[in-house]
Write a protein that holds these residues in place. Structure first.
Motif, PDB file in Angstrom:
ATOM      1  N   GLU A 297       0.796  -1.297   0.137  1.00 31.42           N
ATOM      2  CA  GLU A 297      -0.091   0.222   0.125  1.00 31.42           C
ATOM      3  C   GLU A 297       0.844   1.292  -0.065  1.00 31.42           C
ATOM      4  N   GLN A 298       1.858   1.285   0.781  1.00 29.45           N
ATOM      5  CA  GLN A 298       2.868   2.431   0.914  1.00 29.45           C
ATOM      6  C   GLN A 298       3.369   2.759  -0.747  1.00 29.45           C
ATOM      7  N   ASN A 299       3.944   1.609  -1.229  1.00 32.88           N
ATOM      8  CA  ASN A 299       4.493   1.936  -2.597  1.00 32.88           C
ATOM      9  C   ASN A 299       3.282   2.244  -3.648  1.00 32.88           C
ATOM     10  N   SER A 300       2.229   1.784  -3.471  1.00 29.69           N
ATOM     11  CA  SER A 300       0.901   2.200  -4.239  1.00 29.69           C
ATOM     12  C   SER A 300       0.815   3.624  -4.166  1.00 29.69           C
ATOM     13  N   GLU A 301       0.797   4.174  -2.808  1.00 28.89           N
ATOM     14  CA  GLU A 301       0.768   5.544  -2.586  1.00 28.89           C
ATOM     15  C   GLU A 301       1.717   6.579  -3.321  1.00 28.89           C
ATOM     16  N   THR A 302       2.946   5.974  -3.096  1.00 31.74           N
ATOM     17  CA  THR A 302       4.018   6.508  -3.831  1.00 31.74           C
ATOM     18  C   THR A 302       3.875   6.710  -5.392  1.00 31.74           C
ATOM     19  N   MET A 303       3.370   5.437  -5.934  1.00 34.57           N
ATOM     20  CA  MET A 303       3.128   5.359  -7.607  1.00 34.57           C
ATOM     21  C   MET A 303       2.272   6.474  -7.681  1.00 34.57           C
ATOM     22  N   ARG A 304       1.205   6.390  -7.093  1.00 32.39           N
ATOM     23  CA  ARG A 304       0.180   7.424  -7.463  1.00 32.39           C
ATOM     24  C   ARG A 304       0.674   8.880  -7.262  1.00 32.39           C
ATOM     25  N   ARG A 305       1.598   9.104  -6.377  1.00 35.91           N
ATOM     26  CA  ARG A 305       2.095  10.369  -6.552  1.00 35.91           C
ATOM     27  C   ARG A 305       3.063  10.678  -7.947  1.00 35.91           C
ATOM     28  N   LEU A 306       3.827   9.630  -7.942  1.00 35.60           N
ATOM     29  CA  LEU A 306       4.598   9.785  -9.399  1.00 35.60           C
ATOM     30  C   LEU A 306       3.656   9.884 -10.680  1.00 35.60           C
ATOM     31  N   MET A 307       2.625   8.986 -10.602  1.00 39.64           N
ATOM     32  CA  MET A 307       1.846   9.216 -11.832  1.00 39.64           C
ATOM     33  C   MET A 307       1.137  10.685 -11.990  1.00 39.64           C
ATOM     34  N   ARG A 308       0.956  11.261 -10.839  1.00 40.93           N
ATOM     35  CA  ARG A 308       0.214  12.471 -10.824  1.00 40.93           C
ATOM     36  C   ARG A 308       1.138  13.686 -11.385  1.00 40.93           C
ATOM     37  N   LEU A 309       2.523  13.470 -10.950  1.00 40.65           N
ATOM     38  CA  LEU A 309       3.589  14.039 -11.404  1.00 40.65           C
ATOM     39  C   LEU A 309       3.878  14.240 -12.838  1.00 40.65           C
ATOM     40  N   VAL A 310       3.675  13.017 -13.285  1.00 39.61           N
ATOM     41  CA  VAL A 310       3.736  13.042 -14.911  1.00 39.61           C
ATOM     42  C   VAL A 310       2.826  13.951 -15.606  1.00 39.61           C
ATOM     43  N   VAL A 311       1.537  13.933 -14.966  1.00 38.08           N
ATOM     44  CA  VAL A 311       0.619  14.822 -15.663  1.00 38.08           C
ATOM     45  C   VAL A 311       0.570  16.358 -15.308  1.00 38.08           C
ATOM     46  N   THR A 312       1.028  16.640 -14.061  1.00 36.49           N
ATOM     47  CA  THR A 312       1.338  17.797 -13.865  1.00 36.49           C
ATOM     48  C   THR A 312       2.557  18.643 -14.326  1.00 36.49           C
ATOM     49  N   ASP A 313       3.501  17.681 -14.256  1.00 34.59           N
ATOM     50  CA  ASP A 313       4.922  18.335 -14.843  1.00 34.59           C
ATOM     51  C   ASP A 313       5.736  17.474 -15.887  1.00 34.59           C
ATOM     52  N   GLY A 314       4.956  16.558 -16.474  1.00 36.83           N
ATOM     53  CA  GLY A 314       5.821  15.881 -17.186  1.00 36.83           C
ATOM     54  C   GLY A 314       5.075  15.800 -18.803  1.00 36.83           C
ATOM     55  N   SER A 315       5.184  14.553 -19.146  1.00 41.03           N
ATOM     56  CA  SER A 315       4.710  14.415 -20.571  1.00 41.03           C
ATOM     57  C   SER A 315       3.317  14.129 -20.902  1.00 41.03           C
ATOM     58  N   GLY A 316       2.631  13.880 -19.691  1.00 45.72           N
ATOM     59  CA  GLY A 316       0.885  13.984 -19.542  1.00 45.72           C
ATOM     60  C   GLY A 316       0.196  15.125 -19.288  1.00 45.72           C
ATOM     61  N   LYS A 317       0.672  16.196 -19.520  1.00 44.17           N
ATOM     62  CA  LYS A 317       0.272  17.597 -19.246  1.00 44.17           C
ATOM     63  C   LYS A 317      -1.248  17.726 -19.859  1.00 44.17           C
ATOM     64  N   ASN A 318      -1.233  17.167 -21.282  1.00 41.52           N
ATOM     65  CA  ASN A 318      -2.511  17.377 -22.015  1.00 41.52           C
ATOM     66  C   ASN A 318      -3.657  16.644 -21.627  1.00 41.52           C
ATOM     67  N   ALA A 319      -3.538  15.579 -20.492  1.00 44.87           N
ATOM     68  CA  ALA A 319      -4.615  14.673 -20.024  1.00 44.87           C
ATOM     69  C   ALA A 319      -5.174  15.215 -18.911  1.00 44.87           C
ATOM     70  N   GLU A 320      -4.564  16.473 -18.283  1.00 43.42           N
ATOM     71  CA  GLU A 320      -5.097  16.957 -17.164  1.00 43.42           C
ATOM     72  C   GLU A 320      -6.588  17.711 -17.158  1.00 43.42           C
ATOM     73  N   VAL A 321      -7.358  17.278 -16.164  1.00 44.83           N
ATOM     74  CA  VAL A 321      -8.688  17.678 -16.152  1.00 44.83           C
ATOM     75  C   VAL A 321      -9.099  18.428 -14.718  1.00 44.83           C
ATOM     76  N   PRO A 322      -8.902  19.682 -14.793  1.00 42.17           N
ATOM     77  CA  PRO A 322      -9.219  20.446 -13.501  1.00 42.17           C
ATOM     78  C   PRO A 322     -10.207  19.625 -12.686  1.00 42.17           C
ATOM     79  N   GLY A 323      -9.904  19.623 -11.384  1.00 40.48           N
ATOM     80  CA  GLY A 323     -10.820  18.926 -10.353  1.00 40.48           C
ATOM     81  C   GLY A 323     -10.802  17.409 -10.320  1.00 40.48           C
ATOM     82  N   TYR A 324     -10.257  16.889 -11.217  1.00 40.30           N
ATOM     83  CA  TYR A 324     -10.436  15.494 -11.013  1.00 40.30           C
ATOM     84  C   TYR A 324      -8.780  14.574 -11.018  1.00 40.30           C
TER      85      TYR A 324
END
Length: 695
Positions: free
Chosen positions: A470-497
């Motif tokens: 569970e701890q590593n899953s939480e870390t991976m969620r943060r990393l996946m979120r980072l890809v969308v906010t600061d990485g190559s997945g920025k165009n997938a961002e939907v405000p509020g979700y």
């Protein structure tokens, strides 16, 4: 006086002239004193007439009473107490429900009860060729009512010595009347049944089809053929949501159109139950017209198409490093400053940073080099073992007969070069369902559940196997979120979700091996909302072409990520997800991780120290150099930086700091020489099977 002759003794008695009868007497009555003789037959007839007169009187009285009763009832029903038609009709319907046709196959519905497939009665036109003489004339007359029939095939069907053939399987009432008006001997009608798909193209690859006799041919129709036949009164409820299905199809179709792709795929998965909420494969076809579908339209890219997943696989590389404890998200960094050379192969980055990258930067910037070095920290054996536990080495466990096995290197040939390429999604081909199912486990707390197309009871918990903690899953969620906010997945961002995920662009391979230039797969895989994931999403476009809108790029960040944005924007409200405040400090804190946590210490298997590892609390060397390093091409004889792998991998500390790191910017330690064995020198190239080999 005249002479009167006396009568003869034998003569009849003399009749005296009859006197006129009084006015009140009946002229027909016999005169008084006149004797009237009545015979026996006359008496019998008179008695019979008397009896008949009595019977007629009784009958007349009976009919009179009957007519009086009818008149009284009519008067009561129409004048005194008139009947109410609506109540009367309702009562009749309640007592005598309409007779329904007993279908031979149960209907199929989506999770909300919307009809996806149903069997309805139809009338079929049949013929007896033995009694049909002029086949050509009969065929022409039939085609005046059914012009869709081909003349040559119809003539062939009406020929021969058979006594029964089908001419048309389903006639409309107007067509049936038209055939009747022809008056052709040898034609007849038969009550039949036809499978209808009211939603048209929606979920056609999930539903599948039946043949003319109602037998399942593909999809759910084939997988649950026996159940649909035996439990005809109980609909089969799928996990598909038609509303989400249509929204996903529209978004993938639009992406294919915008980038001139040849196809695409999409999946929406419930991360907690592994229910497939939507599954799209394009191009598709109308489920009611399977005869007109091409092989490419019938091909299910989600479960049968196997593709190199590209950089989406870096999520599994990072998750394995965290789970094995060979890298630390806060302290580890990896060398992405120079290409990795292995024999005749060179591994490099697409628009790389040419410097050491922290753990989060590896995912955010999608570095092949950093991913390869990260995988080297735990070795090929444990890499294969982790992917096996993630379900990447077997067919996807889905309730569809059409499921392809992945294309992976065999266990005895999974060497270092395979470890490197697989770490960033090359040299291995899996289905899109493999990828989204594994990412769902990474995001949901670490539990891998087999995907299902059957609706699960609300609140029911499905069993699964633990993939990561569970701890590593939480870390991976943060990393996946980072890809969308600061990485190559920025165009997938939907405000509020609070979307999180990973992009992946992989070149396609030819039928004889080798990569094909300018032919690629662009995909995005992710989950939302990342503070409490509910759904996982996969969007892929096959062979996208650059356009002006994407500034000449056709990579996943420009192709698949915007499509994912469109999908999430449309389906999140449908699924009952309310957008949160994008600046909510509690949610931001729960989903955020910096690109460079602390002062990341370089750690890579490319230069493992011979001495015991230094703990992260030890004295920190200078920060890794960030300026571009000299290319390895300057010394072609020098082998690539690669650590020799032990026969039996052993656990490594979370942070393996580089010894003797130079403090002078721009300088790097000398490459560590490798001792290559003959087996390494002869190691086969990564498997490059065609991405569509399973077609």
């Amino acid at each position: 006086m005249p002479h009167v002759t006396p009568p003869s003794p034998d003569s009849p008695p003399l009749r005296h002239p009859r006197q006129a009868a009084p006015e009140h007497e009946d002229p027909a009555a016999p005169a008084p004193g006149v004797v009237v003789r009545v015979t026996q037959p006359d008496l019998a007839r008179r008695a019979q007439l008397e009896r008949s007169r009595g019977r007629l009187v009784i009958a007349a009285l009976g009919f009179g009473v009957l007519f009086l009763a009818v008149a009284a009832k009519a008067t009561w029903s129409t004048v005194v107490m008139p009947a109410e038609p609506k109540r009367l009709n309702a009562a009749v319907r309640a007592l005598q429900p309409p007779v329904q046709h007993a279908a031979s196959r149960a209907p199929i519905t989506d999770r909300n009860g919307e009809m996806l497939a149903i069997s309805l009665p139809v009338t079929a036109l049949v013929a007896n060729p033995r009694v049909i003489d002029n086949k050509e004339l009969v065929a022409d007359r039939i085609r005046t009512v059914l012009p869709q029939l081909e003349r040559d095939k119809l003539i062939e069907r009406l020929s021969g010595d058979r006594g029964f053939v089908y001419v048309a399987r389903a006639l409309t009432p107007r067509e049936q009347q038209g055939i009747i008006n022809l008056g052709i001997a040898g034609l007849d009608f038969e009550e039949a049944e036809r499978r209808y798909y009211p939603q048209g193209r929606a979920a056609v690859h999930v539903l599948g089809n039946v043949d003319v006799d109602g037998n399942g041919l593909s999809g759910i129709e084939r997988r649950y053929d026996e159940r649909l036949r035996t439990e005809r009164d109980t609909p089969l409820k799928l996990s598909i949501d038609v509303r989400v299905q249509l929204a996903l199809r529209d978004a993938v179709s639009q992406a294919i159109h915008d980038f001139n792709g040849i196809g695409g795929a999409g999946v929406v998965l419930d991360v907690n139950t592994a229910e497939v909420v939507a599954m799209v494969s394009l191009p598709d076809y109308d489920a009611g017209d399977i005869g007109g579908a091409t092989p490419d339209q019938r091909f299910n890219r989600v479960t049968v198409g196997v593709y190199e997943p590209g950089s989406t696989f870096k999520l599994f590389t990072a998750a394995a490093a965290l789970e094995y404890g060979t890298a630390n998200v806060n302290t580890s960094s990896f060398d992405a400053s120079r290409p990795i050379r292995y024999g005749r192969f060179t591994i490099s980055d697409y628009k790389g940073k040419n410097r050491w990258l922290s753990f989060p930067e590896m995912l955010a910037y999608s570095s092949n080099l950093a991913a390869a070095h990260m995988a080297a920290t735990y070795g090929p054996a444990r890499q294969r073992e982790f992917l096996k536990r993630a379900g990447m080495l077997a067919r996807p466990p889905i309730e569809l007969p059409e499921a392809a096995a992945p294309l992976v290197p065999p266990a005895n040939a999974w060497r270092d070069i395979n470890m490197y390429t697989v770490s960033f999604g090359h040299g291995i081909s899996v289905t899109p369902l493999h990828v989204v199912s594994g990412v769902s486990a990474i995001a949901n707390g670490g539990i891998l559940r087999p995907p299902t197309l059957l609706a699960q009871p609300p609140g029911a918990a499905r069993e699964g196997t633990r993939l990561i903690s569970e701890q590593n899953s939480e870390t991976m969620r943060r990393l996946m979120r980072l890809v969308v906010t600061d990485g190559s997945g920025k165009n997938a961002e939907v405000p509020g979700y609070f979307v999180g995920g990973k992009t992946g662009t992989a070149q396609k391979t030819g039928p004889r091996g080798g990569y094909i230039m300018n032919k690629r797969i662009a995909a995005f895989v992710g989950a939302f909302p990342m503070q409490a994931p509910r759904y996982a999403l996969y969007v892929m476009v096959d062979e996208p072409k650059p356009n002006a809108k994407s500034h000449g790029y056709a990579t996943a960040g420009w192709v698949a990520a915007p499509a994912a944005h469109t999908v999430i924007s449309r389906i999140a409200p449908i699924l009952g997800l309310v957008p949160e405040d994008p600046a909510n400090p509690a949610i931001v804190a729960a989903t955020q991780i910096p690109l460079q946590p602390g002062r990341a210490r370089p750690a890579t298997a490319s230069a493992r120290p011979a001495a015991p590892a230094v703990s992260p609390a030890a004295a920190r060397p200078a920060e890794p150099p960030r300026s571009p390093a000299p290319r390895a091409a300057a010394a072609p004889e020098a082998p690539a930086l690669r650590a020799p792998q032990p026969a039996q991998p052993h656990p490594l500390p979370r942070a393996v700091p580089m010894p003797n790191m130079p403090a002078t910017p721009g300088s790097l330690p000398a490459p560590v020489p490798l001792r290559m064995t003959s087996a390494d020198a002869a190691a086969p190239a990564p498997r490059r099977e065609a991405s569509l080999a399973a077609r």
